[in-house]
Design an enzyme around this catalytic site. Structure first.
Site, PDB file in Angstrom:
ATOM      1  N   ARG A   3      -2.175  -2.103  -3.856  1.00 12.78           N
ATOM      2  CA  ARG A   3      -3.301  -1.176  -3.902  1.00 12.78           C
ATOM      3  C   ARG A   3      -3.019  -0.162  -4.999  1.00 12.78           C
ATOM      4  O   ARG A   3      -1.988   0.505  -4.986  1.00 12.78           O
ATOM      5  CB  ARG A   3      -3.432  -0.455  -2.559  1.00 12.78           C
ATOM      6  CG  ARG A   3      -4.543   0.552  -2.526  1.00 12.78           C
ATOM      7  CD  ARG A   3      -4.537   1.311  -1.215  1.00 12.78           C
ATOM      8  NE  ARG A   3      -5.641   2.251  -1.150  1.00 12.78           N
ATOM      9  CZ  ARG A   3      -5.806   3.122  -0.176  1.00 12.78           C
ATOM     10  NH1 ARG A   3      -4.946   3.163   0.821  1.00 12.78           N
ATOM     11  NH2 ARG A   3      -6.815   3.944  -0.182  1.00 12.78           N
TER      12      ARG A   3
ATOM     13  N   GLY B 153      -6.997  10.799   4.870  1.00 15.99           N
ATOM     14  CA  GLY B 153      -7.915  10.851   3.726  1.00 15.99           C
ATOM     15  C   GLY B 153      -9.255  10.340   4.245  1.00 15.99           C
ATOM     16  O   GLY B 153      -9.275   9.395   5.034  1.00 15.99           O
TER      17      GLY B 153
ATOM     18  N   ARG C 288      -6.616  17.878   2.512  1.00 17.58           N
ATOM     19  CA  ARG C 288      -7.343  18.074   1.239  1.00 17.58           C
ATOM     20  C   ARG C 288      -8.622  18.866   1.495  1.00 17.58           C
ATOM     21  O   ARG C 288      -9.268  18.706   2.525  1.00 17.58           O
ATOM     22  CB  ARG C 288      -7.708  16.715   0.622  1.00 17.58           C
ATOM     23  CG  ARG C 288      -6.495  15.829   0.420  1.00 17.58           C
ATOM     24  CD  ARG C 288      -6.882  14.489  -0.165  1.00 17.58           C
ATOM     25  NE  ARG C 288      -5.925  13.457   0.212  1.00 17.58           N
ATOM     26  CZ  ARG C 288      -6.195  12.155   0.242  1.00 17.58           C
ATOM     27  NH1 ARG C 288      -7.389  11.712  -0.084  1.00 17.58           N
ATOM     28  NH2 ARG C 288      -5.280  11.289   0.595  1.00 17.58           N
TER      29      ARG C 288
ATOM     30  N   ASN D 162       0.880  -1.173   0.000  1.00 18.47           N
ATOM     31  CA  ASN D 162       0.000   0.000   0.000  1.00 18.47           C
ATOM     32  C   ASN D 162       0.916   1.221   0.000  1.00 18.47           C
ATOM     33  O   ASN D 162       1.513   1.570   1.008  1.00 18.47           O
ATOM     34  CB  ASN D 162      -0.864  -0.052   1.269  1.00 18.47           C
ATOM     35  CG  ASN D 162      -1.937   1.012   1.287  1.00 18.47           C
ATOM     36  OD1 ASN D 162      -1.952   1.912   0.455  1.00 18.47           O
ATOM     37  ND2 ASN D 162      -2.821   0.923   2.261  1.00 18.47           N
TER      38      ASN D 162
ATOM     39  N   GLU E  88     -12.209   4.861  13.929  1.00 19.43           N
ATOM     40  CA  GLU E  88     -12.021   3.714  14.823  1.00 19.43           C
ATOM     41  C   GLU E  88     -11.639   4.141  16.240  1.00 19.43           C
ATOM     42  O   GLU E  88     -11.941   3.445  17.207  1.00 19.43           O
ATOM     43  CB  GLU E  88     -10.896   2.808  14.289  1.00 19.43           C
ATOM     44  CG  GLU E  88     -11.263   2.065  13.029  1.00 19.43           C
ATOM     45  CD  GLU E  88     -10.052   1.427  12.352  1.00 19.43           C
ATOM     46  OE1 GLU E  88      -9.099   1.032  13.038  1.00 19.43           O
ATOM     47  OE2 GLU E  88     -10.073   1.340  11.106  1.00 19.43           O
ATOM     48  N   ASN E  89     -10.934   5.297  16.341  1.00 23.00           N
ATOM     49  CA  ASN E  89     -10.298   5.618  17.629  1.00 23.00           C
ATOM     50  C   ASN E  89     -10.890   6.786  18.397  1.00 23.00           C
ATOM     51  O   ASN E  89     -10.621   6.913  19.587  1.00 23.00           O
ATOM     52  CB  ASN E  89      -8.813   5.916  17.400  1.00 23.00           C
ATOM     53  CG  ASN E  89      -8.083   4.705  16.867  1.00 23.00           C
ATOM     54  OD1 ASN E  89      -8.138   3.646  17.471  1.00 23.00           O
ATOM     55  ND2 ASN E  89      -7.438   4.847  15.720  1.00 23.00           N
TER      56      ASN E  89
ATOM     57  N   LEU F  39     -12.919   7.467   8.011  1.00 23.34           N
ATOM     58  CA  LEU F  39     -12.389   8.760   8.444  1.00 23.34           C
ATOM     59  C   LEU F  39     -10.936   8.600   8.895  1.00 23.34           C
ATOM     60  O   LEU F  39     -10.657   8.116  10.000  1.00 23.34           O
ATOM     61  CB  LEU F  39     -13.242   9.322   9.598  1.00 23.34           C
ATOM     62  CG  LEU F  39     -14.758   9.393   9.344  1.00 23.34           C
ATOM     63  CD1 LEU F  39     -15.485   9.950  10.555  1.00 23.34           C
ATOM     64  CD2 LEU F  39     -15.071  10.233   8.100  1.00 23.34           C
TER      65      LEU F  39
ATOM     66  N   HIS G  12     -11.182   4.529  -1.625  1.00 26.01           N
ATOM     67  CA  HIS G  12     -11.268   3.764  -0.364  1.00 26.01           C
ATOM     68  C   HIS G  12     -12.064   2.465  -0.559  1.00 26.01           C
ATOM     69  O   HIS G  12     -12.626   1.913   0.396  1.00 26.01           O
ATOM     70  CB  HIS G  12     -11.908   4.589   0.771  1.00 26.01           C
ATOM     71  CG  HIS G  12     -10.992   5.643   1.325  1.00 26.01           C
ATOM     72  ND1 HIS G  12     -11.395   6.940   1.547  1.00 26.01           N
ATOM     73  CD2 HIS G  12      -9.696   5.588   1.685  1.00 26.01           C
ATOM     74  CE1 HIS G  12     -10.384   7.649   2.015  1.00 26.01           C
ATOM     75  NE2 HIS G  12      -9.332   6.850   2.104  1.00 26.01           N
TER      76      HIS G  12
ATOM     77  N   GLY H 298      -8.545   5.731  10.884  1.00 24.40           N
ATOM     78  CA  GLY H 298      -7.856   6.148  12.115  1.00 24.40           C
ATOM     79  C   GLY H 298      -8.729   6.973  13.051  1.00 24.40           C
ATOM     80  O   GLY H 298      -8.738   6.743  14.262  1.00 24.40           O
TER      81      GLY H 298
ATOM     82  N   GLU I  90      -7.050  -2.694   4.705  1.00 24.80           N
ATOM     83  CA  GLU I  90      -6.963  -2.694   3.240  1.00 24.80           C
ATOM     84  C   GLU I  90      -5.960  -3.733   2.750  1.00 24.80           C
ATOM     85  O   GLU I  90      -6.163  -4.372   1.712  1.00 24.80           O
ATOM     86  CB  GLU I  90      -6.558  -1.297   2.752  1.00 24.80           C
ATOM     87  CG  GLU I  90      -7.696  -0.295   2.906  1.00 24.80           C
ATOM     88  CD  GLU I  90      -7.225   1.137   3.053  1.00 24.80           C
ATOM     89  OE1 GLU I  90      -6.248   1.375   3.796  1.00 24.80           O
ATOM     90  OE2 GLU I  90      -7.842   2.026   2.446  1.00 24.80           O
TER      91      GLU I  90
HETATM   92  P1  ADP Z   1      -4.365   7.561   6.607  1.00 20.20           P
HETATM   93  O1  ADP Z   1      -5.425   8.133   5.714  1.00 20.20           O
HETATM   94  O2  ADP Z   1      -3.050   8.259   6.492  1.00 20.20           O
HETATM   95  O3  ADP Z   1      -4.279   6.036   6.560  1.00 20.20           O
HETATM   96  P2  ADP Z   1      -5.285   7.064   9.310  1.00 20.20           P
HETATM   97  O4  ADP Z   1      -6.467   6.201   8.988  1.00 20.20           O
HETATM   98  O5  ADP Z   1      -4.103   6.418   9.924  1.00 20.20           O
HETATM   99  O6  ADP Z   1      -4.853   7.959   8.093  1.00 20.20           O
HETATM  100  O7  ADP Z   1      -5.827   8.215  10.321  1.00 20.20           O
HETATM  101  C1  ADP Z   1      -4.983   9.229  10.775  1.00 20.20           C
HETATM  102  C2  ADP Z   1      -5.829  10.193  11.597  1.00 20.20           C
HETATM  103  O8  ADP Z   1      -6.422   9.491  12.698  1.00 20.20           O
HETATM  104  C3  ADP Z   1      -4.997  11.337  12.212  1.00 20.20           C
HETATM  105  O9  ADP Z   1      -5.670  12.576  12.059  1.00 20.20           O
HETATM  106  C4  ADP Z   1      -4.937  10.943  13.676  1.00 20.20           C
HETATM  107  O10 ADP Z   1      -4.802  12.068  14.541  1.00 20.20           O
HETATM  108  C5  ADP Z   1      -6.292  10.288  13.851  1.00 20.20           C
HETATM  109  N1  ADP Z   1      -6.330   9.461  15.067  1.00 20.20           N
HETATM  110  C6  ADP Z   1      -5.665   8.315  15.326  1.00 20.20           C
HETATM  111  N2  ADP Z   1      -5.929   7.915  16.599  1.00 20.20           N
HETATM  112  C7  ADP Z   1      -6.767   8.836  17.139  1.00 20.20           C
HETATM  113  C8  ADP Z   1      -7.407   8.990  18.403  1.00 20.20           C
HETATM  114  N3  ADP Z   1      -7.227   8.126  19.391  1.00 20.20           N
HETATM  115  N4  ADP Z   1      -8.187  10.076  18.594  1.00 20.20           N
HETATM  116  C9  ADP Z   1      -8.374  10.981  17.603  1.00 20.20           C
HETATM  117  N5  ADP Z   1      -7.826  10.867  16.385  1.00 20.20           N
HETATM  118  C10 ADP Z   1      -7.030   9.824  16.150  1.00 20.20           C
END
Ligand code: ADP
Length: 395
Positions: free
Chosen positions: A93, A212, A241, A13, A332-333, A209, A181, A329, A380
């Protein structure tokens, strides 16, 4: 050695400043190794590989100038360890391959030529992806290399969604809505299908989310509408973006801002979105700063507002919503972002169970909620390995 004794599939990827990869067992599709090279082009690029038990096999900080150098670092490591990790195939990818190339396929010299001709459709992504493929193909000549496109999931969008209201001559050049995506959406739908009968939940919105970000409306298992179009710059406000803009904004920037097309691209792809409003694209940093920094606060409210707006639009596109899934990111978090997005959405039947949300449980809506809200990790690279295994099993 034949393919049966070659145990592993490598999923690649590749982004402009990062190379992510995972090695999967061909039979079980369990992750054997995973790793990345981040901050490519910086003095301290981070190269890490960990095995399935979490043991760190490589952890180095060195200057890696370009994607080509990054790929060569990984190739050197793989060649050194090929006896332990014999490869059956490599899967990649690919952002897209134009209207005719969406289904996973073998990467031949002819396909590479076709992809080169499609660079104008994805100039920020395809060149690095092609460079990476070329290097891996040169290094592993006898192995099957499979292209997995991010546009596959959106291939059945209806005509009323797919076409821009522009003269037909542009459609012939490939100026249509592709959506991205797709590998993430495919993975989420596959995992969801193994948990519940999706026939009960026919109208699903998935919000991917991350840095990207995009959303898709999945009606009866088919992606019928999505927020990104011909490029991954469109739709939601993202880390760097812009997301959707009035075409007048682009004309203004070209005419009054005197930007060249490349400068405009740089602005919209790398220096807009949360970064432009709040000073950083990192949502975690924005959350820590928002109490004292009004710009950070504004950036987060713009982000959540845009996602809410698109939930309404995608629900309207499907004639309702039965399920909302958060992934990526942020999705999920971040319980707080999910909470803010779902605020005041009870008119659609969306509600959040506070404690389940705080704990990022699989289902974060109350039992009585009309719309089930879920948190599902995406993968992915697994989806790439799955497509790649299907492909090599059928040749
Ligand atoms: P990419 O599109 O580069 O794969 P990711 O899916 O890894 O991006 O997401 C990155 C984003 O997720 C960043 O803005 C990061 O701050 C946010 N993020 C990751 N963990 C947390 C969290 N625990 N709380 C809030 N935002 C988070």
């Amino acid at each position: 050695m034949d393919r049966q004794t070659k145990n592993f599939i490598l999923s690649i990827n590749c982004g402009s400043s990062s190379l992510k990869f995972k090695l999967f067992n061909t039979r079980s599709l369990k992750t054997e190794l995973e790793g990345h090279i981040n901050h490519i082009g910086n003095l301290e690029s981070h190269f890490q590989i960990t095995d399935h038990d979490g043991n760190i096999l490589i952890n180095s900080l060195t200057a890696i100038q370009s994607i080509e150098f990054a790929v060569n670092e990984l190739i050197t490591w793989l060649k050194h360890n090929i006896k332990k990790y014999p490869l059956a195939a490599l899967g990649y990818r690919l952002i897209q391959g134009g209207p005719q190339h969406r289904v996973p396929e073998r990467i031949t010299p002819d396909l590479l030529e076709i992809l080169k001709q499609q660079i104008y459709l994805a100039p920020n992504h395809l060149p690095d992806e092609i460079t990476a493929i070329h290097a891996f193909k040169t290094a592993f000549k006898k192995i099957v290399h499979v292209a997995c496109y991010d546009t596959l999931f959106h291939r059945n969008m209806p005509a009323c969604t797919k076409y821009y209201p522009l003269p037909a001559e542009y459609i012939d050049k490939g100026l249509i809505k592709y959506g991205f995506h797709g590998l993430s959406y495919e993975y989420v739908m596959k995992k969801l299908g193994s948990k519940i009968s999706t026939t009960k939940r026919r109208k699903i919105i998935i919000a991917h989310l991350g840095n990207g970000a995009s959303m898709v409306a999945v009606k009866n298992g088919i992606g019928i509408e999505t927020t990104m179009g011909i490029s991954p710059i469109g739709g939601l406000v993202m880390g760097t973006r812009s997301g959707d803009l009035d075409p007048g904004v682009l004309l203004f920037l070209l005419k009054e801002g005197h930007l060249t097309p490349d400068e405009l691209d740089e602005l919209l792809s790398k220096n807009s979105g949360l970064k432009a409003i709040g000073g950083t694209n990192d949502v975690q940093a924005l959350l820590s700063n928002e109490a004292k920094d009004p710009k950070a606060k504004l950036a987060l409210s713009v982000f959540c507002y845009t996602v809410r707006k698109y939930i309404g639009a995608l629900a309207a596109a499907m004639g309702g919503i039965d399920m909302l899934i958060f992934t990526g990111g942020i999705g999920e978090n971040s319980a707080i972002i999910r909470d803010r997005i779902c605020e005041d959405m009870d008119f659609l039947g969306i509600a959040i169970h506070e404690q389940s949300n705080q704990m990022s449980r699989e289902i974060i809506s109350p039992l009585s909620s009309k719309v089930q809200v879920r948190v599902m990790p995406t993968n992915e690279e697994w989806m790439i390995a799955h497509h790649t295994r299907n492909f090599i099993e059928n040749i």
